[in-house]
Scaffold this active site. Sequence first.
Site, PDB file in Angstrom:
ATOM      1  N   SER A 205       0.835  -1.206   0.000  1.00  0.00           N
ATOM      2  CA  SER A 205       0.000   0.000   0.000  1.00  0.00           C
ATOM      3  C   SER A 205       0.872   1.259   0.000  1.00  0.00           C
ATOM      4  O   SER A 205       2.022   1.229   0.437  1.00  0.00           O
ATOM      5  CB  SER A 205      -0.892   0.030   1.239  1.00  0.00           C
ATOM      6  OG  SER A 205      -1.605  -1.168   1.368  1.00  0.00           O
ATOM      7  N   ALA A 206       0.294   2.367  -0.461  1.00  0.00           N
ATOM      8  CA  ALA A 206       1.008   3.649  -0.445  1.00  0.00           C
ATOM      9  C   ALA A 206       1.231   4.086   1.006  1.00  0.00           C
ATOM     10  O   ALA A 206       0.361   3.883   1.860  1.00  0.00           O
ATOM     11  CB  ALA A 206       0.197   4.705  -1.177  1.00  0.00           C
TER      12      ALA A 206
END
Length: 215
Positions: free
Chosen positions: A61-62
């Site tokens: 995930s970012a």
Amino acid sequence: MHDTARKQMVEKLVSSGYIKTDEVRQAMETIPRHIFVPGEMQRYAYADTPMPIGGGGQTISAPHMVAMMLELMELEKGMTVLEIGCGSGYHAALAAYLVGAQGHVYTIDIVEELTENAKRHIAQIGLHDRIDVLFADGSKGLPEHAPYDRIMAACSASKVPQPLIDQLKDPGIAIIPVGSGYTQSLAYVKKIDGELIEKNYPGVVFVPMRGEFGR
Ligand code: SAH
């Protein structure tokens, strides 16, 4: 090189308001994201974007999404955490840092190759005593070690899976993406005094949660 890039990433997450507390700031300053991405991607590890990690199109995930989820979770020392969607192991490592040596993180992935990689990454940064990585269908939770103070998912279910609600402590907080495609939101579920309080944060994108209670 990585240390400077990581500091800059954290500064940006602080100034954009994703990181709010010293605890989350320290965790993200300490855990090296580059260890969790494939070798050829390491030089981009501190850009605020998701990245491919293999396992059939899965992603880490970012950082801003991880920061947002960590802030919502209000992790404290000694807590027990369950994660659905271990992926690279990065988010689990941050949670393990925040719950400290007295706490514990169980993290599950349905792709075996990813669990093997995650175990290696976690061992590399010396957090293996605090984290159990399991290859299983996490949509059913992990009843063996329930209940959990906190539950987080990094994959999106059609609705919050009932087993996860059942396995949440009272009081406890679960953060689970729900919806599909580009119409997803982050469900925040707080169990307190036998009641559930639910909030929704729209505008997120996660890979689908597979398994019995995923879709
Ligand atoms: N937290 C991860 C990001 C994981 S991406 C990180 O920090 O890198 C989401 C992951 O959810 C994928 O690896 C995918 O394989 C996994 N997943 C999807 N459905 C699942 C299920 N039912 N149980 C466990 N993992 C699942």
